[in-house]
Design a protein around this motif. Structure first.
Motif, PDB file in Angstrom:
ATOM      1  N   CYS A  33      25.767  33.015  48.841  1.00 41.07           N
ATOM      2  CA  CYS A  33      26.370  31.820  48.253  1.00 41.07           C
ATOM      3  C   CYS A  33      27.795  31.643  48.778  1.00 41.07           C
ATOM      4  O   CYS A  33      28.467  32.619  49.126  1.00 41.07           O
ATOM      5  N   ALA A  34      28.220  30.418  48.820  1.00 41.68           N
ATOM      6  CA  ALA A  34      29.587  30.129  49.261  1.00 41.68           C
ATOM      7  C   ALA A  34      30.544  30.225  48.078  1.00 41.68           C
ATOM      8  O   ALA A  34      30.225  29.835  46.954  1.00 41.68           O
ATOM      9  N   GLY A  35      31.729  30.729  48.356  1.00 42.88           N
ATOM     10  CA  GLY A  35      32.708  30.842  47.285  1.00 42.88           C
ATOM     11  C   GLY A  35      32.413  32.010  46.366  1.00 42.88           C
ATOM     12  O   GLY A  35      31.681  32.930  46.707  1.00 42.88           O
ATOM     13  N   ARG A  36      32.970  31.936  45.170  1.00 41.42           N
ATOM     14  CA  ARG A  36      32.769  33.005  44.195  1.00 41.42           C
ATOM     15  C   ARG A  36      31.427  32.813  43.520  1.00 41.42           C
ATOM     16  O   ARG A  36      31.174  31.812  42.854  1.00 41.42           O
ATOM     17  N   CYS A  37      30.557  33.788  43.685  1.00 39.37           N
ATOM     18  CA  CYS A  37      29.174  33.678  43.204  1.00 39.37           C
ATOM     19  C   CYS A  37      29.082  34.174  41.762  1.00 39.37           C
ATOM     20  O   CYS A  37      29.625  35.215  41.406  1.00 39.37           O
ATOM     21  N   GLN A  38      28.359  33.399  40.930  1.00 38.39           N
ATOM     22  CA  GLN A  38      28.123  33.781  39.543  1.00 38.39           C
ATOM     23  C   GLN A  38      26.630  33.982  39.273  1.00 38.39           C
ATOM     24  O   GLN A  38      26.231  34.186  38.124  1.00 38.39           O
ATOM     25  N   ASN A  39      25.806  33.941  40.354  1.00 37.30           N
ATOM     26  CA  ASN A  39      24.359  34.085  40.181  1.00 37.30           C
ATOM     27  C   ASN A  39      23.966  35.563  40.178  1.00 37.30           C
ATOM     28  O   ASN A  39      24.717  36.430  40.632  1.00 37.30           O
ATOM     29  N   ASN A  40      22.787  35.821  39.650  1.00 32.28           N
ATOM     30  CA  ASN A  40      22.258  37.185  39.622  1.00 32.28           C
ATOM     31  C   ASN A  40      21.441  37.431  40.903  1.00 32.28           C
ATOM     32  O   ASN A  40      20.282  37.027  40.991  1.00 32.28           O
ATOM     33  N   HIS A  41      22.075  38.038  41.849  1.00 31.51           N
ATOM     34  CA  HIS A  41      21.403  38.393  43.089  1.00 31.51           C
ATOM     35  C   HIS A  41      21.057  39.882  43.071  1.00 31.51           C
ATOM     36  O   HIS A  41      21.784  40.692  42.501  1.00 31.51           O
ATOM     37  N   TYR A  42      19.979  40.200  43.748  1.00 32.92           N
ATOM     38  CA  TYR A  42      19.560  41.591  43.878  1.00 32.92           C
ATOM     39  C   TYR A  42      19.596  41.995  45.352  1.00 32.92           C
ATOM     40  O   TYR A  42      19.504  41.156  46.253  1.00 32.92           O
ATOM     41  N   SER A  43      19.698  43.273  45.572  1.00 31.72           N
ATOM     42  CA  SER A  43      19.911  43.774  46.929  1.00 31.72           C
ATOM     43  C   SER A  43      18.719  43.513  47.848  1.00 31.72           C
ATOM     44  O   SER A  43      18.889  43.406  49.061  1.00 31.72           O
ATOM     45  N   LEU A  44      17.529  43.388  47.290  1.00 25.72           N
ATOM     46  CA  LEU A  44      16.331  43.203  48.111  1.00 25.72           C
ATOM     47  C   LEU A  44      15.660  41.851  47.823  1.00 25.72           C
ATOM     48  O   LEU A  44      14.438  41.734  47.919  1.00 25.72           O
ATOM     49  N   ASP A  45      16.445  40.863  47.479  1.00 27.22           N
ATOM     50  CA  ASP A  45      15.878  39.525  47.226  1.00 27.22           C
ATOM     51  C   ASP A  45      15.175  38.978  48.460  1.00 27.22           C
ATOM     52  O   ASP A  45      14.088  38.391  48.359  1.00 27.22           O
ATOM     53  N   ARG A  46      15.776  39.140  49.622  1.00 25.85           N
ATOM     54  CA  ARG A  46      15.192  38.603  50.842  1.00 25.85           C
ATOM     55  C   ARG A  46      13.880  39.300  51.183  1.00 25.85           C
ATOM     56  O   ARG A  46      12.899  38.642  51.566  1.00 25.85           O
ATOM     57  N   GLU A  47      13.815  40.625  51.045  1.00 27.21           N
ATOM     58  CA  GLU A  47      12.596  41.370  51.362  1.00 27.21           C
ATOM     59  C   GLU A  47      11.470  41.034  50.392  1.00 27.21           C
ATOM     60  O   GLU A  47      10.318  40.844  50.813  1.00 27.21           O
ATOM     61  N   TYR A  48      11.794  40.963  49.099  1.00 26.25           N
ATOM     62  CA  TYR A  48      10.763  40.612  48.123  1.00 26.25           C
ATOM     63  C   TYR A  48      10.326  39.160  48.282  1.00 26.25           C
ATOM     64  O   TYR A  48       9.153  38.835  48.059  1.00 26.25           O
ATOM     65  N   GLY A  49      11.250  38.302  48.657  1.00 28.52           N
ATOM     66  CA  GLY A  49      10.872  36.906  48.898  1.00 28.52           C
ATOM     67  C   GLY A  49       9.907  36.787  50.065  1.00 28.52           C
ATOM     68  O   GLY A  49       8.978  35.961  50.033  1.00 28.52           O
ATOM     69  N   GLU A  50      10.076  37.583  51.095  1.00 26.59           N
ATOM     70  CA  GLU A  50       9.162  37.591  52.235  1.00 26.59           C
ATOM     71  C   GLU A  50       7.764  38.000  51.810  1.00 26.59           C
ATOM     72  O   GLU A  50       6.768  37.405  52.222  1.00 26.59           O
ATOM     73  N   LEU A  51       7.672  39.024  50.956  1.00 25.71           N
ATOM     74  CA  LEU A  51       6.369  39.479  50.482  1.00 25.71           C
ATOM     75  C   LEU A  51       5.707  38.438  49.585  1.00 25.71           C
ATOM     76  O   LEU A  51       4.487  38.220  49.659  1.00 25.71           O
ATOM     77  N   LYS A  52       6.467  37.769  48.754  1.00 26.20           N
ATOM     78  CA  LYS A  52       5.901  36.741  47.880  1.00 26.20           C
ATOM     79  C   LYS A  52       5.329  35.569  48.689  1.00 26.20           C
ATOM     80  O   LYS A  52       4.275  35.028  48.349  1.00 26.20           O
ATOM     81  N   VAL A  53       6.012  35.201  49.766  1.00 30.66           N
ATOM     82  CA  VAL A  53       5.519  34.108  50.607  1.00 30.66           C
ATOM     83  C   VAL A  53       4.206  34.493  51.277  1.00 30.66           C
ATOM     84  O   VAL A  53       3.283  33.683  51.386  1.00 30.66           O
ATOM     85  N   SER A  91      -0.289  43.646  65.093  1.00 22.88           N
ATOM     86  CA  SER A  91      -1.753  43.617  65.160  1.00 22.88           C
ATOM     87  C   SER A  91      -2.237  42.239  65.595  1.00 22.88           C
ATOM     88  O   SER A  91      -1.573  41.220  65.369  1.00 22.88           O
ATOM     89  N   TRP A  92      -3.427  42.229  66.196  1.00 26.27           N
ATOM     90  CA  TRP A  92      -4.056  40.975  66.588  1.00 26.27           C
ATOM     91  C   TRP A  92      -4.979  40.497  65.478  1.00 26.27           C
ATOM     92  O   TRP A  92      -5.591  41.296  64.771  1.00 26.27           O
ATOM     93  N   GLY A  93      -5.101  39.184  65.341  1.00 26.24           N
ATOM     94  CA  GLY A  93      -6.037  38.613  64.375  1.00 26.24           C
ATOM     95  C   GLY A  93      -5.383  37.807  63.271  1.00 26.24           C
ATOM     96  O   GLY A  93      -6.069  37.132  62.514  1.00 26.24           O
ATOM     97  N   HIS A  94      -4.054  37.872  63.165  1.00 27.11           N
ATOM     98  CA  HIS A  94      -3.351  37.083  62.150  1.00 27.11           C
ATOM     99  C   HIS A  94      -1.906  36.882  62.601  1.00 27.11           C
ATOM    100  O   HIS A  94      -1.394  37.609  63.461  1.00 27.11           O
ATOM    101  N   SER A  95      -1.254  35.936  61.991  1.00 28.17           N
ATOM    102  CA  SER A  95       0.156  35.658  62.280  1.00 28.17           C
ATOM    103  C   SER A  95       1.023  36.303  61.212  1.00 28.17           C
ATOM    104  O   SER A  95       0.532  36.833  60.206  1.00 28.17           O
ATOM    105  N   LYS A  96       2.341  36.257  61.416  1.00 23.13           N
ATOM    106  CA  LYS A  96       3.256  36.915  60.499  1.00 23.13           C
ATOM    107  C   LYS A  96       3.254  36.274  59.113  1.00 23.13           C
ATOM    108  O   LYS A  96       3.658  36.915  58.134  1.00 23.13           O
ATOM    109  N   GLU A  97       2.820  35.015  58.998  1.00 23.09           N
ATOM    110  CA  GLU A  97       2.798  34.342  57.685  1.00 23.09           C
ATOM    111  C   GLU A  97       1.824  34.984  56.713  1.00 23.09           C
ATOM    112  O   GLU A  97       1.965  34.822  55.499  1.00 23.09           O
TER     113      GLU A  97
END
Length: 248
Positions: A33-53, A91-97
């Motif tokens: 976030c830009a500026g002073r952040c007041q949101n609840n962020h976690y250290s692995l938000d990006r990694e867990y978001g990748e798995l959820k997608v 691996s062959w047979g699927h894409s990263k998505e």
């Protein structure tokens, strides 16, 4: 497909002490976030978001559709093609998505019990693009270029793998083999009964054998006599000697 989704959901819902909340209210800088952040962020938000997608894509894109990568008309789900190579697991047979490699996310989420802070710090220092790490030296690695062990959920870089192979201890010999006494080639003793004649020939002369002497001829009559018979110093037998005495 459903069983794979369930496995990924287990990884998603597994307790993870590495995913801690970033306390931005204490002045810690937030890169999301830009500026002073007041949101609840976690250290692995990006990694867990990748798995959820990925789980969402696997559940949504099930209907087959025409794929123009084939020479003939072919239908399959949009992200599942035997001519597609995954950029995450290799691996062959699927894409990263729709990458369904459980070890890839297991390592990304630091469920291997490695120090997530240290791994991220080393990745930022080297500006490495890969999101996985070696479980031995904590260096960043590309998943499909590392040595993987799915049984224990670990990754190992090439350098650590070569060191482990070179420093491998020789196999411990079996205790049963060590306790065995050495064998020596000892020839079996001959059976004395084997060469024994069962019916040996009986001696012709019973008792003690007579001693044989060299026969000597009388110089007068050529009669053969033994040395113990009366043969005088002149080599004449007793009979010839008697005749000689008569003729005198």
């Amino acid at each position: 497909m459903n069983s794979t989704v369930e496995q990924l959901k287990e990884v998603l819902n597994m307790p993870n002490p590495q995913n801690f909340r970033i306390k931005t209210d204490l002045g810690q800088r937030c890169k999301r976030c830009a500026g002073r952040c007041q949101n609840n962020h976690y250290s692995l938000d990006r990694e867990y978001g990748e798995l959820k997608v990925v789980i969402s894509n696997m559940q949504k894109h099930k209907e087959p559709m025409e794929c123009f990568k084939h020479s003939t008309v072919t239908y399959h789900p949009s992200h599942n093609c035997n001519k597609a190579k995954c950029e995450r697991c290799g691996s062959w047979g699927h894409s990263k998505e729709v990458c369904n490699d459980k070890l890839y996310y297991w390592n990304r989420l630091y469920l291997c019990k490695c120090d997530g802070r240290r791994c991220k710090r080393r990745r930022s220092e080297t500006q490495f693009k890969g999101g996985n790490h070696c479980c031995t030296c904590q260096k960043p690695v590309v998943f499909y270029e590392a040595y993987s062990n799915y049984k224990i959920g670990k990754l190992r870089c090439n350098e650590c793998h070569e060191n482990s192979v070179n420093n491998k201890r020789p196999p411990t010999p079996d205790t049963d083999k060590c306790n065995k006494k050495p064998k020596f080639n000892i020839s079996e003793p001959k059976d004395p009964m084997q060469d024994m004649e069962l019916d040996p020939p009986k001696p012709q002369n019973k008792g003690k054998g007579k001693q044989k002497y060299t026969e000597i001829k009388c110089t007068n009559c050529n009669r053969k006599e033994s040395p113990i018979n009366c043969i005088n110093n002149l080599g004449i037998c007793d009979k010839c000697d008697e005749k000689r005495e008569r003729l005198k």
